[in-house]
Design a protein around this motif. Structure first.
Motif, PDB file in Angstrom:
ATOM      1  N   CYS A  25      12.166   7.888  40.609  1.00 38.73           N
ATOM      2  CA  CYS A  25      11.843   7.287  39.317  1.00 38.73           C
ATOM      3  C   CYS A  25      12.932   6.299  38.898  1.00 38.73           C
ATOM      4  O   CYS A  25      14.074   6.356  39.366  1.00 38.73           O
ATOM      5  CB  CYS A  25      11.741   8.357  38.239  1.00 38.73           C
ATOM      6  SG  CYS A  25      10.506   9.624  38.524  1.00 38.73           S
ATOM      7  N   GLU A  60      14.515   6.187  36.075  1.00 39.47           N
ATOM      8  CA  GLU A  60      15.625   6.833  35.377  1.00 39.47           C
ATOM      9  C   GLU A  60      16.644   7.377  36.377  1.00 39.47           C
ATOM     10  O   GLU A  60      17.861   7.216  36.215  1.00 39.47           O
ATOM     11  CB  GLU A  60      15.112   7.986  34.508  1.00 39.47           C
ATOM     12  CG  GLU A  60      14.116   7.552  33.433  1.00 39.47           C
ATOM     13  CD  GLU A  60      12.672   7.662  33.900  1.00 39.47           C
ATOM     14  OE1 GLU A  60      12.382   7.275  35.060  1.00 39.47           O
ATOM     15  OE2 GLU A  60      11.836   8.126  33.119  1.00 39.47           O
ATOM     16  N   ARG A  61      16.145   8.019  37.422  1.00 40.60           N
ATOM     17  CA  ARG A  61      17.082   8.575  38.412  1.00 40.60           C
ATOM     18  C   ARG A  61      17.728   7.472  39.243  1.00 40.60           C
ATOM     19  O   ARG A  61      18.875   7.617  39.684  1.00 40.60           O
ATOM     20  CB  ARG A  61      16.375   9.601  39.299  1.00 40.60           C
ATOM     21  CG  ARG A  61      16.307  10.982  38.637  1.00 40.60           C
ATOM     22  CD  ARG A  61      15.566  11.984  39.481  1.00 40.60           C
ATOM     23  NE  ARG A  61      14.150  11.684  39.502  1.00 40.60           N
ATOM     24  CZ  ARG A  61      13.375  11.807  40.590  1.00 40.60           C
ATOM     25  NH1 ARG A  61      13.882  12.210  41.733  1.00 40.60           N
ATOM     26  NH2 ARG A  61      12.098  11.522  40.507  1.00 40.60           N
ATOM     27  N   CYS A  63       9.866  11.834  33.112  1.00 43.69           N
ATOM     28  CA  CYS A  63       9.253  13.026  33.702  1.00 43.69           C
ATOM     29  C   CYS A  63      10.230  14.200  33.643  1.00 43.69           C
ATOM     30  O   CYS A  63      11.415  14.045  33.320  1.00 43.69           O
ATOM     31  CB  CYS A  63       8.821  12.743  35.137  1.00 43.69           C
ATOM     32  SG  CYS A  63      10.164  12.804  36.357  1.00 43.69           S
ATOM     33  N   CYS A  80      13.455  13.927  35.821  1.00 48.00           N
ATOM     34  CA  CYS A  80      14.457  13.008  35.272  1.00 48.00           C
ATOM     35  C   CYS A  80      15.151  13.602  34.056  1.00 48.00           C
ATOM     36  O   CYS A  80      16.355  13.420  33.867  1.00 48.00           O
ATOM     37  CB  CYS A  80      13.815  11.663  34.936  1.00 48.00           C
ATOM     38  SG  CYS A  80      13.396  10.721  36.419  1.00 48.00           S
TER      39      CYS A  80
HETATM   40 ZN   LIG Z   1      11.153  10.782  36.585  1.00 45.75          ZN
END
Ligand SMILES: [Zn+2]
Length: 167
Positions: free
Chosen positions: A85, A87-88, A123, A126
């Motif tokens: 993702c 964010e990660r 999610c 994350c």
């Molecule tokens: Zn995520």
């Protein structure tokens, strides 16, 4: 780490703008859902100051005096489970550079066909990864610079498992 950091409106807007820019880089070949994230992160004073772009955007926090914004986008894979993702991806960028004191993250998302037309929340994975570093950081799920849902991460991930359990 408890923080008394209070985010300013200009920083919120700056993070959202950078998240929108990062979204353009998304590799969303399979879902067509492109996500961008911009993470404001600090590190303690070090000998690598010449590499630092931003300094002391928050002079009220005396423990950390160097801040930068790290961005990320979602990077999908034909083996779907290997997808990461936005964010990660931003977290990986920040931690790899030694910035682990997270203050805020802005997230924008939307399908290729529609653009950013709604709020995209992080999610569960994350949320967990972010909480490893800063449980009370700001999470800004944005549709635009003027339209966002901002909360503390602890509100998005209550009663979480954390480093305290491992001690
Ligand atoms: Zn995520």
């Amino acid at each position: 780490m408890e923080s008394d950091y209070i985010i300013e409106d200009t920083d919120i807007r700056r993070l959202i703008v950078k998240a929108v820019e990062a979204r353009d880089m998304a590799y969303a070949r399979y879902s067509q859902f492109k996500v961008g994230a911009a993470l404001l992160a600090g590190r303690e004073n070090s000998s690598y100051a010449d590499e630092v772009v931003g300094r002391e955007t928050d002079s009220r926090d005396r423990n950390v005096n160097e801040y930068r914004v790290f961005t990320g986008c979602n990077i999908e894979n034909s083996s779907y489970g290997a997808t990461i993702c936005a964010e990660r991806a931003a977290v990986c960028n920040a931690v790899s550079s030694g910035y682990k004191d997270f203050k805020a993250i802005a997230i924008v998302g939307g399908l290729n066909s529609t653009g950013i037309n709604g709020i995209t929340y992080p999610c569960g994975i994350c949320r967990q990864v972010l909480s490893e570093f800063s449980a009370d950081m700001y999470v800004i799920a944005a549709r635009s610079e003027d339209d966002y849902d901002m909360r503390r991460l602890s509100e998005f991930l209550p009663a979480s498992f954390g480093a305290g359990q491992m001690e």
